[in-house]
Design a protein around this motif. Structure first.
Motif, PDB file in Angstrom:
ATOM      1  N   THR A 470       1.507  -1.544   0.293  1.00 14.12           N
ATOM      2  CA  THR A 470      -0.109   0.210   0.391  1.00 14.12           C
ATOM      3  C   THR A 470       0.696   1.410  -0.487  1.00 14.12           C
ATOM      4  O   THR A 470       0.315   2.635   0.627  1.00 14.12           O
ATOM      5  CB  THR A 470      -0.781  -0.018   1.226  1.00 14.12           C
ATOM      6  N   VAL A 521      -3.185  -2.718  -8.066  1.00 14.23           N
ATOM      7  CA  VAL A 521      -4.110  -3.186  -6.955  1.00 14.23           C
ATOM      8  C   VAL A 521      -4.026  -2.250  -5.830  1.00 14.23           C
ATOM      9  O   VAL A 521      -4.719  -2.054  -5.213  1.00 14.23           O
ATOM     10  CB  VAL A 521      -2.362  -4.050  -6.029  1.00 14.23           C
ATOM     11  N   GLU A 522      -2.914  -1.484  -5.603  1.00 11.04           N
ATOM     12  CA  GLU A 522      -3.712  -0.611  -4.326  1.00 11.04           C
ATOM     13  C   GLU A 522      -4.468   0.298  -4.418  1.00 11.04           C
ATOM     14  O   GLU A 522      -5.786   0.399  -3.870  1.00 11.04           O
ATOM     15  CB  GLU A 522      -2.528   0.699  -4.711  1.00 11.04           C
ATOM     16  N   GLU A 524      -7.877  -0.681  -6.505  1.00 11.65           N
ATOM     17  CA  GLU A 524      -8.392  -2.237  -6.327  1.00 11.65           C
ATOM     18  C   GLU A 524      -8.907  -2.082  -4.978  1.00 11.65           C
ATOM     19  O   GLU A 524      -9.867  -2.872  -4.637  1.00 11.65           O
ATOM     20  CB  GLU A 524      -8.350  -3.427  -6.497  1.00 11.65           C
ATOM     21  N   HIS A 525      -7.293  -2.052  -4.369  1.00  7.16           N
ATOM     22  CA  HIS A 525      -8.372  -2.590  -2.390  1.00  7.16           C
ATOM     23  C   HIS A 525      -8.167  -1.511  -1.578  1.00  7.16           C
ATOM     24  O   HIS A 525      -8.815  -1.536  -0.619  1.00  7.16           O
ATOM     25  CB  HIS A 525      -6.701  -3.335  -2.467  1.00  7.16           C
ATOM     26  N   ASN A 526      -7.307  -0.170  -2.618  1.00  5.15           N
ATOM     27  CA  ASN A 526      -7.833   0.634  -1.402  1.00  5.15           C
ATOM     28  C   ASN A 526      -9.058   1.672  -1.583  1.00  5.15           C
ATOM     29  O   ASN A 526      -9.155   3.473  -1.038  1.00  5.15           O
ATOM     30  CB  ASN A 526      -6.462   1.749  -0.998  1.00  5.15           C
ATOM     31  N   ARG A 528     -10.775   1.671  -4.612  1.00  6.18           N
ATOM     32  CA  ARG A 528     -11.483   1.498  -6.196  1.00  6.18           C
ATOM     33  C   ARG A 528     -13.067   2.363  -6.032  1.00  6.18           C
ATOM     34  O   ARG A 528     -13.825   2.761  -5.334  1.00  6.18           O
ATOM     35  CB  ARG A 528     -12.039  -0.098  -6.234  1.00  6.18           C
TER      36      ARG A 528
END
Length: 879
Positions: A470, A521-522, A524-526, A528
């Protein structure tokens, strides 16, 4: 069974001289006796560290027990190290290492008691003083008795009524083996110089036969060399070969050799071939190699060997392989064709020698030996080779903690990631993909689960979830290179997919470095969320970073003054221009024969609107016919010129600035397809002088599904209408947004766009000039190497300063698709074959089946280029 002469199943011993013999006779002419050996019969001397270990174990159990100078070790089977110790031509005991307790033990044999008893001061149990024995009636040998006083577990000497034997203490009980009267014995104590002298005749015969073998075959191919590993066997072979007149020798540095070995190799005047790949990068993807899955040898040894042999051509290589090293060498013939490298005929002149013969020969000839043997290693090679023993690795933890710590850290992390039990790394179970019977039994004994296919069972409690990083995107830049010139080693760690493959299809798509992947990915995870709509925190973060990515890309191409629009690829960007300009019958579009179909078909479609298309050609050096272009422009009515910046087939860079000048002179708009130039060279739209620049993100380390259309002015009508591209909408009409939003209707690829911004930051941190110079060197190396191969035709630009890292070629008589498939299957090299979406160009070049295309990126290495050249040479030879 191992194939070897029956004589090698025994060791001969002269009791008169008290020395081992490698033949039936001793120099003293006294009758010798046979000492039976255990499979695989590879007896060897106990060296300095071995002797110190045996002395320590003896002292811990029995006191100060002397050892003679000559002690032999006979490797046997076990869960790890297991050696039969031979002293005075008799079994002395078994030296073993327990991978669970991580301890050595020495279990003495009854034959050793005659030499130990006179010196033993402890470790003796008097059974006549044990109540359980006193109460027992009958035979003592083979029985188990509890002890009245605690005794440490392990081997002991037991005494009972003037008879002696050995026993094993465990959990307060002693299990007694056979008892017998023992007579103390003393023997003469010759040193190894005496052993050599008594074996001189046999050593001379070994040398004579080996040299005869070398001379017999050294001229079977145009050149001859020695494969040197730094171990005892290759050292002996190097000495023998030089006696036979062979001087050339090579050593492949895998990059995970011990420093003592590399230093020793250098001292022998042997050519060192640098490593062929990065093991630690490859292992992150492929996982630890195993004895039954040694993928590392292909990457670290066979690949660089292929390159070396491509330079030497067909050769005879003298090697130190022996029957007794491993089961797969037990059938080794005098000569053998290397199946992985047809150029190489291997000669094995010492294939029938045991380790004892090798050491005696080297000592006799006073040849320097790798110091690691005296330091306790029995096998010299890569320090984390799965074929090594855990006992050796335990010693390396003391000798080289800076090396073993890194490997230990990886094994622990790999085990946690895959939910494997601690035994996986603690006991060395990583050394097998499918556990052999001896290790399965060890696991059963300790309650470690094994699957039906003999792999370790996962331990759900240890399964560690992969947590996406992150870190903020601003920390995702690689450190600026400290050196004057860029080298791919500075970034390859960011591309784990490269570990065990050679990827040369970057003109189609490149790989994304870890910072780009993490940025996606960050998102999508944090955070979006959609962009430009809503006020909650997630959409504010997404909108700000998505906007910031546009600014990064604009800055990367010097396009801050224009408008940067995100698309899904370069094809969509070109089509937006084709659909967004207002065309009228009689307008003309000019493009070139070099174009990708994406910069040809959209203009062909305009014929329905009465728009004509002109295609200018190239000369024999693949340079554009600018005179033809100027003639067409002079005819008037040319609305747009659309030209590739660099050919995805020939790698030639087109003269964009000259074309821009012609377009300005004649009032034509100018579109540049930068799909192939942006990843490889500095591009600034102010220098190009274009009105439109189109390029793809996935070719420049960005995610797939990303692309860019840059416009100097708002010349286009939005091709798609909908949410997000307006400021207001009424029943009668709408007001379009002023910025890039006007051309990005609907929900865009938010995460991909943000990651594309990270990709251009990544490239900028390296420096596009440095990348271009690096690829320029690789391209010249590849063109020169391929051009020298008989039957290979290269299609590439002639001027090294006006081309990118794209090289097309063909091999006479072999279809390009077949070549690409062979490169993949036989050398792990991935290239592209076919028309490369440039069929009109292929027709112009007279190549109906297309070409093989190798294309580079910043992470491409010289070694990969050399391996491609070697592999193509091998394919061409076999055509």
């Amino acid at each position: 069974m191992i194939r070897e002469p029956s004589v090698k199943k025994v060791l001969y011993w002269c009791d008169q001289c008290n020395v081992p013999l490698i033949g039936r006779t001793c120099a003293c002419k006294t009758r010798t006796r046979e000492v039976p050996l255990l499979q695989p019969y590879d007896v060897r001397p106990a060296l300095a560290a071995d002797m110190a270990l045996i002395r320590r174990l003896l002292a811990e159990r029995f006191g100060d027990v002397p050892l003679p100078h000559v002690v032999l070790l006979n490797k046997t089977g076990g869960t790890d190290r297991a050696d039969l110790v031979i002293v005075h031509g008799e079994r002395f005991g078994w030296l073993t290492f327990d991978p669970v307790s991580r301890k050595f033990s020495l279990d003495i044999a009854p034959e050793a008691l005659s030499y130990i008893l006179p010196h033993a001061t402890r470790g003796i149990i008097d059974l006549e003083a044990e109540p359980a024995v006193i109460a027992h009636r009958g035979r003592i040998g083979g029985k188990r008795f509890p002890l009245k006083d605690p005794v440490p577990d392990g081997t002991v000497i037991v005494a009972y009524k003037n008879r002696f034997g050995t026993g094993v203490v465990r959990d307060g009980q002693v299990r007694v083996k056979d008892l017998a009267p023992i007579t103390p014995r003393t023997r003469s104590n010759p040193d190894w110089e005496v052993v050599i002298e008594k074996n001189r005749y046999h050593l001379k015969n070994l040398e004579r036969n080996a040299i005869r073998t070398i001379k017999k075959h050294m001229n079977d191919r145009p050149c001859v060399n020695v494969s040197f590993s730094g171990g005892k066997d290759s050292t002996a072979v190097l000495h023998l070969a030089r006696k036979a007149g062979v001087e050339k020798a090579f050593f492949i540095d895998t990059g995970i050799e011990l420093p003592e070995t590399v230093e020793f190799v250098a001292s022998q005047g042997v050519e060192i071939i640098q490593k062929g790949g990065d093991f630690f990068q490859a292992v992150e993807k492929a996982g630890p190699p195993g004895k039954d899955h040694r993928w590392c040898c292909k990457l670290l040894k066979l690949h660089p060997l292929k390159i070396y042999l491509a330079g030497t051509g067909p050769c005879v290589t003298i090697q130190g392989n022996r029957w007794y090293e491993s089961w797969n060498r037990a059938e080794l013939d005098e000569t053998s064709q290397n199946p992985a490298n047809p150029l190489q005929l291997n000669i094995s002149p010492i294939r029938s020698w045991r380790a004892l013969e090798v050491f005696l020969y080297l000592w006799w000839q006073k040849v320097p030996i790798n110091p690691l043997y005296d330091m306790g290693l029995e096998r010299i090679g890569c320090y984390l080779c799965p074929a090594a023993l855990e006992s050796e690795y335990e010693g390396l933890r003391v000798m080289h903690p800076e090396l073993t710590d890194r490997w230990d850290e990886f094994l622990i992390r790999w085990a946690e990631k895959n939910g494997l039990p601690e035994a996986y790394h603690r006991w060395g179970l990583w050394r097998w993909r499918a556990l052999p019977p001896k290790m399965r039994e060890l696991c059963r004994e300790w309650g470690i689960g094994v699957n039906d296919d003999f792999t370790l069972k996962e331990d759900p409690a240890r399964k560690r979830a992969e947590v996406a990083t992150t870190k903020t995107m601003e920390t995702h830049k690689p450190a600026p290179p400290a050196e004057t010139e860029f080298t791919p080693d500075q970034i390859r760690k960011d591309f784990p997919i490269l570990g065990d493959i050679i990827y040369l299809d970057n003109a189609a798509t490149s790989f994304s470095p870890e910072p780009v992947v993490n940025a996606f990915v960050e998102f999508e995870h944090n955070y979006r969320a959609n962009v430009g709509r809503g006020v909650h925190r997630l959409t504010r973060i997404a909108t700000q970073r998505y906007w910031h990515a546009h600014e990064k890309v604009a800055r990367f191409i010097g396009g801050e003054a224009g408008l940067t629009v995100f698309t899904k690829n370069a094809t969509e960007a070109i089509n937006m221009v084709a659909q967004g300009l207002s065309w009228k019958p009689g307008d003309r579009v000019v493009t070139t024969i070099l174009e990708h179909h994406s910069n040809l078909l959209p203009w062909r479609m305009l014929a329905k609107q009465g728009v004509a298309l002109d295609v200018i050609g190239i000369d024999a050096d693949y340079e554009l016919d600018l005179a033809a272009l100027e003639k067409i422009l002079s005819g008037g009515s040319v609305r747009l010129v659309a030209v590739t910046h660099a050919s995805n087939v020939l790698g030639v860079v087109t003269p964009i600035q000259k074309i821009a000048n012609l377009c300005r002179e004649h009032g034509a708009l100018f579109l540049v397809d930068g799909a192939q130039s942006l990843p490889h060279m500095p591009v600034n739209v102010r220098d190009l002088g274009c009105d439109f620049l189109c390029f793809a993100g996935h070719k420049m380390f960005g995610p797939t599904g990303t692309g860019v259309l840059w416009m100097r002015d708002l010349l286009l009508e939005p091709p798609t209408l909908g949410g997000g591209m307006v400021t207001s909408v009424t029943v009668e009409g709408y007001d379009p947004a002023e910025g890039y939003q006007r051309y990005e209707a609907g929900t865009p690829n938010v995460g991909g766009g943000i990651a594309l911004g990270v990709a251009v930051d990544y490239l900028a941190a390296i420096g596009m000039e440095k990348i271009h110079r690096h690829e320029e060197r690789l391209t010249a190396r590849l063109i020169e190497g391929l051009s020298a191969i008989d039957g290979v035709t290269v299609y590439a630009g002639k001027d090294p300063h006006t081309r990118i890292g794209v090289v097309s070629f063909t091999i006479d008589g072999i279809h390009p698709q077949e070549v690409a498939q062979m490169l993949d299957e036989e050398a792990d090299i991935m290239v592209r074959s076919g028309h490369h979406c440039c069929q009109p160009l292929m027709e112009h070049l007279g190549l109906p089946e297309g070409t093989v295309r190798a294309s580079m990126a910043a992470y491409t290495t010289e070694q990969e280029i050399d391996l491609l050249i070697a592999a193509v040479d091998e394919i061409s030879r076999g055509r």
